[in-house]
Design a protein around this motif. Sequence first.
Motif, PDB file in Angstrom:
ATOM      1  N   PRO A   8       0.802  -1.232   0.000  1.00 22.36           N
ATOM      2  CA  PRO A   8       0.000   0.000   0.000  1.00 22.36           C
ATOM      3  C   PRO A   8       0.830   1.275   0.000  1.00 22.36           C
ATOM      4  O   PRO A   8       0.381   2.301  -0.506  1.00 22.36           O
ATOM      5  CB  PRO A   8      -0.847  -0.111   1.270  1.00 22.36           C
ATOM      6  N   HIS A   9       2.048   1.226   0.521  1.00 30.16           N
ATOM      7  CA  HIS A   9       2.879   2.427   0.527  1.00 30.16           C
ATOM      8  C   HIS A   9       3.547   2.684  -0.823  1.00 30.16           C
ATOM      9  O   HIS A   9       4.146   3.731  -1.030  1.00 30.16           O
ATOM     10  CB  HIS A   9       3.929   2.340   1.631  1.00 30.16           C
ATOM     11  N   ALA A  10       3.445   1.749  -1.748  1.00 28.26           N
ATOM     12  CA  ALA A  10       4.044   1.922  -3.068  1.00 28.26           C
ATOM     13  C   ALA A  10       3.475   3.142  -3.792  1.00 28.26           C
ATOM     14  O   ALA A  10       4.144   3.735  -4.633  1.00 28.26           O
ATOM     15  CB  ALA A  10       3.856   0.670  -3.907  1.00 28.26           C
ATOM     16  N   ALA A  11       2.268   3.546  -3.458  1.00 25.79           N
ATOM     17  CA  ALA A  11       1.668   4.732  -4.079  1.00 25.79           C
ATOM     18  C   ALA A  11       2.466   6.002  -3.767  1.00 25.79           C
ATOM     19  O   ALA A  11       2.392   6.976  -4.503  1.00 25.79           O
ATOM     20  CB  ALA A  11       0.224   4.896  -3.612  1.00 25.79           C
ATOM     21  N   ARG A  51       6.971  11.272   1.593  1.00 23.77           N
ATOM     22  CA  ARG A  51       6.738  11.019   3.018  1.00 23.77           C
ATOM     23  C   ARG A  51       5.328  10.482   3.259  1.00 23.77           C
ATOM     24  O   ARG A  51       4.376  10.874   2.602  1.00 23.77           O
ATOM     25  CB  ARG A  51       7.000  12.270   3.841  1.00 23.77           C
ATOM     26  N   ILE A  52       5.250   9.594   4.228  1.00 22.60           N
ATOM     27  CA  ILE A  52       3.996   9.013   4.676  1.00 22.60           C
ATOM     28  C   ILE A  52       3.536   9.726   5.940  1.00 22.60           C
ATOM     29  O   ILE A  52       2.354   9.921   6.163  1.00 22.60           O
ATOM     30  CB  ILE A  52       4.180   7.509   4.952  1.00 22.60           C
ATOM     31  N   ALA A  53       4.509  10.122   6.752  1.00 22.04           N
ATOM     32  CA  ALA A  53       4.213  10.800   8.016  1.00 22.04           C
ATOM     33  C   ALA A  53       5.310  11.820   8.294  1.00 22.04           C
ATOM     34  O   ALA A  53       6.431  11.701   7.795  1.00 22.04           O
ATOM     35  CB  ALA A  53       4.144   9.790   9.160  1.00 22.04           C
ATOM     36  N   GLU A  54       4.971  12.812   9.084  1.00 21.48           N
ATOM     37  CA  GLU A  54       5.953  13.806   9.505  1.00 21.48           C
ATOM     38  C   GLU A  54       5.701  14.184  10.955  1.00 21.48           C
ATOM     39  O   GLU A  54       4.586  14.062  11.451  1.00 21.48           O
ATOM     40  CB  GLU A  54       5.934  15.035   8.607  1.00 21.48           C
ATOM     41  N   MET A  55       6.779  14.640  11.615  1.00 19.74           N
ATOM     42  CA  MET A  55       6.699  15.021  13.012  1.00 19.74           C
ATOM     43  C   MET A  55       7.620  16.222  13.235  1.00 19.74           C
ATOM     44  O   MET A  55       8.816  16.161  12.913  1.00 19.74           O
ATOM     45  CB  MET A  55       7.150  13.834  13.881  1.00 19.74           C
ATOM     46  N   ASN A  56       7.049  17.309  13.747  1.00 13.01           N
ATOM     47  CA  ASN A  56       7.859  18.485  14.035  1.00 13.01           C
ATOM     48  C   ASN A  56       8.785  18.198  15.205  1.00 13.01           C
ATOM     49  O   ASN A  56       8.374  17.629  16.218  1.00 13.01           O
ATOM     50  CB  ASN A  56       6.977  19.682  14.357  1.00 13.01           C
ATOM     51  N   LEU A  57      10.046  18.606  15.047  1.00 11.49           N
ATOM     52  CA  LEU A  57      11.059  18.394  16.085  1.00 11.49           C
ATOM     53  C   LEU A  57      11.495  19.688  16.742  1.00 11.49           C
ATOM     54  O   LEU A  57      12.301  19.666  17.658  1.00 11.49           O
ATOM     55  CB  LEU A  57      12.278  17.686  15.485  1.00 11.49           C
ATOM     56  N   GLY A  58      10.996  20.818  16.269  1.00 11.52           N
ATOM     57  CA  GLY A  58      11.344  22.102  16.867  1.00 11.52           C
ATOM     58  C   GLY A  58      12.076  22.995  15.896  1.00 11.52           C
ATOM     59  O   GLY A  58      12.447  22.608  14.790  1.00 11.52           O
ATOM     60  N   ALA A  59      12.288  24.207  16.343  1.00 14.64           N
ATOM     61  CA  ALA A  59      12.938  25.221  15.504  1.00 14.64           C
ATOM     62  C   ALA A  59      14.413  24.891  15.322  1.00 14.64           C
ATOM     63  O   ALA A  59      15.055  24.303  16.193  1.00 14.64           O
ATOM     64  CB  ALA A  59      12.788  26.600  16.136  1.00 14.64           C
ATOM     65  N   ILE A  75      10.655  12.775   9.007  1.00 17.68           N
ATOM     66  CA  ILE A  75       9.699  12.187   8.060  1.00 17.68           C
ATOM     67  C   ILE A  75       9.933  10.684   7.957  1.00 17.68           C
ATOM     68  O   ILE A  75      11.051  10.199   8.102  1.00 17.68           O
ATOM     69  CB  ILE A  75       9.763  12.849   6.660  1.00 17.68           C
ATOM     70  N   LEU A  76       8.852   9.998   7.701  1.00 20.21           N
ATOM     71  CA  LEU A  76       8.850   8.559   7.419  1.00 20.21           C
ATOM     72  C   LEU A  76       8.304   8.428   6.012  1.00 20.21           C
ATOM     73  O   LEU A  76       7.268   9.030   5.697  1.00 20.21           O
ATOM     74  CB  LEU A  76       7.950   7.831   8.416  1.00 20.21           C
ATOM     75  N   GLY A  77       8.995   7.707   5.144  1.00 21.16           N
ATOM     76  CA  GLY A  77       8.523   7.630   3.772  1.00 21.16           C
ATOM     77  C   GLY A  77       8.949   6.370   3.064  1.00 21.16           C
ATOM     78  O   GLY A  77       9.520   5.448   3.666  1.00 21.16           O
ATOM     79  N   TYR A  78       8.683   6.361   1.752  1.00 25.61           N
ATOM     80  CA  TYR A  78       8.903   5.198   0.904  1.00 25.61           C
ATOM     81  C   TYR A  78       9.415   5.689  -0.445  1.00 25.61           C
ATOM     82  O   TYR A  78       8.738   6.466  -1.125  1.00 25.61           O
ATOM     83  CB  TYR A  78       7.568   4.455   0.742  1.00 25.61           C
ATOM     84  N   PHE A  79      10.632   5.257  -0.828  1.00 23.89           N
ATOM     85  CA  PHE A  79      11.229   5.654  -2.101  1.00 23.89           C
ATOM     86  C   PHE A  79      12.126   4.523  -2.574  1.00 23.89           C
ATOM     87  O   PHE A  79      12.898   3.967  -1.791  1.00 23.89           O
ATOM     88  CB  PHE A  79      12.032   6.946  -1.934  1.00 23.89           C
ATOM     89  N   ARG A  80      12.029   4.193  -3.843  1.00 26.96           N
ATOM     90  CA  ARG A  80      12.809   3.111  -4.451  1.00 26.96           C
ATOM     91  C   ARG A  80      12.540   1.779  -3.753  1.00 26.96           C
ATOM     92  O   ARG A  80      13.435   0.995  -3.515  1.00 26.96           O
ATOM     93  CB  ARG A  80      14.291   3.426  -4.463  1.00 26.96           C
ATOM     94  N   ALA A  81      11.266   1.585  -3.395  1.00 26.71           N
ATOM     95  CA  ALA A  81      10.791   0.336  -2.786  1.00 26.71           C
ATOM     96  C   ALA A  81      11.422   0.056  -1.426  1.00 26.71           C
ATOM     97  O   ALA A  81      11.511  -1.081  -0.999  1.00 26.71           O
ATOM     98  CB  ALA A  81      10.989  -0.840  -3.734  1.00 26.71           C
ATOM     99  N   ARG A  82      11.870   1.123  -0.727  1.00 28.58           N
ATOM    100  CA  ARG A  82      12.420   0.972   0.618  1.00 28.58           C
ATOM    101  C   ARG A  82      11.865   2.078   1.507  1.00 28.58           C
ATOM    102  O   ARG A  82      11.601   3.193   1.058  1.00 28.58           O
ATOM    103  CB  ARG A  82      13.938   1.076   0.613  1.00 28.58           C
ATOM    104  N   TYR A  83      11.738   1.750   2.760  1.00 22.74           N
ATOM    105  CA  TYR A  83      11.320   2.745   3.744  1.00 22.74           C
ATOM    106  C   TYR A  83      12.519   3.572   4.178  1.00 22.74           C
ATOM    107  O   TYR A  83      13.656   3.105   4.146  1.00 22.74           O
ATOM    108  CB  TYR A  83      10.695   2.071   4.964  1.00 22.74           C
ATOM    109  N   TYR A  84      12.254   4.782   4.581  1.00 21.63           N
ATOM    110  CA  TYR A  84      13.313   5.642   5.097  1.00 21.63           C
ATOM    111  C   TYR A  84      12.757   6.530   6.193  1.00 21.63           C
ATOM    112  O   TYR A  84      11.553   6.771   6.303  1.00 21.63           O
ATOM    113  CB  TYR A  84      13.932   6.497   3.981  1.00 21.63           C
ATOM    114  N   VAL A  85      13.671   7.025   6.995  1.00 17.46           N
ATOM    115  CA  VAL A  85      13.394   8.045   7.991  1.00 17.46           C
ATOM    116  C   VAL A  85      14.452   9.116   7.770  1.00 17.46           C
ATOM    117  O   VAL A  85      15.628   8.813   7.583  1.00 17.46           O
ATOM    118  CB  VAL A  85      13.475   7.485   9.427  1.00 17.46           C
ATOM    119  N   ALA A  86      14.019  10.360   7.745  1.00 18.64           N
ATOM    120  CA  ALA A  86      14.941  11.467   7.509  1.00 18.64           C
ATOM    121  C   ALA A  86      14.588  12.635   8.412  1.00 18.64           C
ATOM    122  O   ALA A  86      13.457  12.754   8.878  1.00 18.64           O
ATOM    123  CB  ALA A  86      14.884  11.895   6.047  1.00 18.64           C
ATOM    124  N   THR A  87      15.568  13.480   8.631  1.00 16.68           N
ATOM    125  CA  THR A  87      15.344  14.743   9.328  1.00 16.68           C
ATOM    126  C   THR A  87      15.596  15.855   8.324  1.00 16.68           C
ATOM    127  O   THR A  87      16.645  15.877   7.665  1.00 16.68           O
ATOM    128  CB  THR A  87      16.280  14.896  10.538  1.00 16.68           C
TER     129      THR A  87
END
Length: 120
Positions: A8-11, A51-59, A75-87
Amino acid sequence: MTTLHTHPHAAFDRFPQLRRDLIAEFGTDKIDAVIEHFIAAERADFHWDGRIAEMNLGAWESLDDEDETYERVAILGYFRARYYVATCLVDGDRHIHWMLGLRHFESFESAEQAFLAGGG
């Protein structure tokens, strides 16, 4: 009979469309190198848009004398058929300006756990 299931996250994955667009524009000769060049140049944008989800971490406290303020966002997301977490650093209009960190995961559960623990 084999049944294929699309995750489902492939979209959220912009990679297949990027590949099709670049093949249409440049052809198939050395297309992998062309794709890597585009991804390197726009890495933050591809990940922000996927990104699938995002969370504010502050200024973000800049050490420069810039007038513009930025928000740190995990952010939590999906790119190139893999999940990632990034700031990422985003401006007041939620446009990405920089990606500070990026980690890849093989499963949604692992990525979600890292995301909930505070991001990339």
